[in-house]
Design a protein around this motif. Structure first.
Motif, mmCIF file in Angstrom:
data_model
loop_
_atom_site.group_PDB
_atom_site.id
_atom_site.type_symbol
_atom_site.label_atom_id
_atom_site.label_comp_id
_atom_site.label_asym_id
_atom_site.label_seq_id
_atom_site.Cartn_x
_atom_site.Cartn_y
_atom_site.Cartn_z
ATOM 1 N N SER A 17 0.657 -1.525 0.233
ATOM 2 C CA SER A 17 -0.083 -0.098 0.575
ATOM 3 C C SER A 17 0.388 1.391 0.274
ATOM 4 O O SER A 17 0.294 1.606 0.149
ATOM 5 C CB SER A 17 -0.497 -0.089 1.146
ATOM 6 N N GLU A 18 2.270 1.562 0.247
ATOM 7 C CA GLU A 18 3.377 2.328 0.863
ATOM 8 C C GLU A 18 2.959 3.107 -0.951
ATOM 9 O O GLU A 18 3.367 4.050 -1.511
ATOM 10 C CB GLU A 18 4.664 2.419 1.029
ATOM 11 N N TRP A 19 3.181 1.975 -1.816
ATOM 12 C CA TRP A 19 3.592 2.129 -3.284
ATOM 13 C C TRP A 19 2.239 3.357 -4.278
ATOM 14 O O TRP A 19 2.849 3.453 -4.985
ATOM 15 C CB TRP A 19 4.259 0.936 -3.747
ATOM 16 N N ILE A 20 1.444 2.136 -4.373
ATOM 17 C CA ILE A 20 -0.025 2.687 -4.639
ATOM 18 C C ILE A 20 -0.450 3.893 -3.795
ATOM 19 O O ILE A 20 -0.488 3.447 -2.806
ATOM 20 C CB ILE A 20 -0.723 1.364 -5.147
ATOM 21 N N PRO A 21 -1.706 4.698 -4.463
ATOM 22 C CA PRO A 21 -2.353 5.467 -4.218
ATOM 23 C C PRO A 21 -3.899 5.188 -3.022
ATOM 24 O O PRO A 21 -4.763 5.610 -3.334
ATOM 25 C CB PRO A 21 -3.348 6.200 -4.846
ATOM 26 N N VAL A 22 -3.687 4.216 -2.154
ATOM 27 C CA VAL A 22 -4.760 3.766 -1.222
ATOM 28 C C VAL A 22 -3.997 4.175 0.532
ATOM 29 O O VAL A 22 -4.498 3.722 1.756
ATOM 30 C CB VAL A 22 -4.748 2.450 -1.793
ATOM 31 N N SER A 23 -3.278 4.917 0.593
ATOM 32 C CA SER A 23 -2.731 4.957 1.944
ATOM 33 C C SER A 23 -2.350 3.910 2.982
ATOM 34 O O SER A 23 -3.419 3.952 3.273
ATOM 35 C CB SER A 23 -3.766 6.701 2.514
#
Length: 278
Positions: A17-23
């Motif tokens: 999740s760190e690298w995609i826009p899901v916080s």
């Protein structure tokens, strides 16, 4: 589920999740609340503290760029190395001013479904960007690189990253989308966003330890040192793999797919967070 298994799950969640826009902080907050029964403040603080793994991964993956930054600090770097150093310093300073203010304001205030709303809004904005890019695809060709960015652009990136201190707002989603909107080519937008994670995340951990150390200590006691170490190691490994995948994805140069995919991910994550009342 035993504590080791919980640590592995948290590491995988953080690493993806760190690298995609899901916080990432929101996802870790959600999972740690469900699996460990943490309160909001403890889970939020722990979500920021978990970024140790992603920082380690970013340092490993971008070690060559970081070496060039060190050379620039010593006055031995080339022109582009100096620009990268300036980008990191300016955007990090702006991020710190905005991010710390937001962190201290919301740590004891934000609750419930509100968390999913900013993520969904970011998703809609990214999808709208994708539509606009498709409509103007003949004239819109993002080709700017680091050399083409100004101090004003660095400040804009810093503002976007600082706003990501809000629960539900993705740091990578904010910085990458802003860089794309500034006309930076997708590969450089991802790369610059990921590199800027390093000082920003170190600062976030520092702020967490200063202002929320009791919450972090309580969480560590619940999880155990062994489970925490495993969680960080898993987050590091998964992060390295994901950075590589996303950068290869960005190399395709299909800006429409990149932006629209980011938007869909953010929107879905925001809706899910809202539906489950978190």
């Amino acid at each position: 589920m035993n504590l080791i298994a919980v640590g592995i799950v948290l590491g995988v969640v953080q690493g993806i999740s760190e690298w995609i826009p899901v916080s990432s902080k929101t996802q870790v907050l959600l999972v740690s609340t469900l699996l460990l029964g943490l309160g909001f403040s403890e889970a939020y603080a722990f979500g920021l503290f978990m970024e140790i793994g992603t920082i380690t991964a970013a340092v490993i993956y971008f070690r060559k760029e970081l070496y060039k930054v060190v050379l620039a600090l010593m006055g031995k770097g080339n022109y582009e190395d100096v620009i990268l150093l300036k980008y990191i310093i300016v955007s990090t300073l702006v991020t710190g001013i905005i991010g710390v203010t937001i962190y201290l304001t919301i740590i004891n205030l934000v609750r419930g479904v509100v968390i999913g709303i900013p993520m969904a809004i970011l998703g809609l904005i990214l999808m709208l960007d994708g539509i606009l890019i498709y409509v103007s695809r003949k004239s819109y060709k993002p080709s700017r690189t680091l050399r083409d960015l100004s101090v004003k652009d660095f400040i804009i990136v810093g503002i976007a990253q600082g706003l990501a201190a809000l629960p539900g707002v993705s740091r990578s989603g904010m910085t990458t989308s802003v860089l794309l909107l500034l006309g930076v080519n997708p590969e450089d937008a991802f790369r610059l966003s990921f590199i800027e994670l390093i000082p920003a995340a170190i600062g976030a951990i520092g702020v967490t330890l200063i202002f929320s150390r009791h919450e972090v200590i309580n969480t560590i006691h619940l999880l155990s040192i062994a489970a925490l170490i495993i969680s960080i190691l898993v987050a590091t490994l998964v992060s390295v793999l994901f950075i590589n995948v996303l950068l290869k994805f960005a190399e395709s140069r299909n800006i429409l797919i990149v932006v629209f995919s980011l938007g869909i991910l953010a929107l879905m994550s925001g809706i899910i967070s809202s539906l489950i009342g978190f």
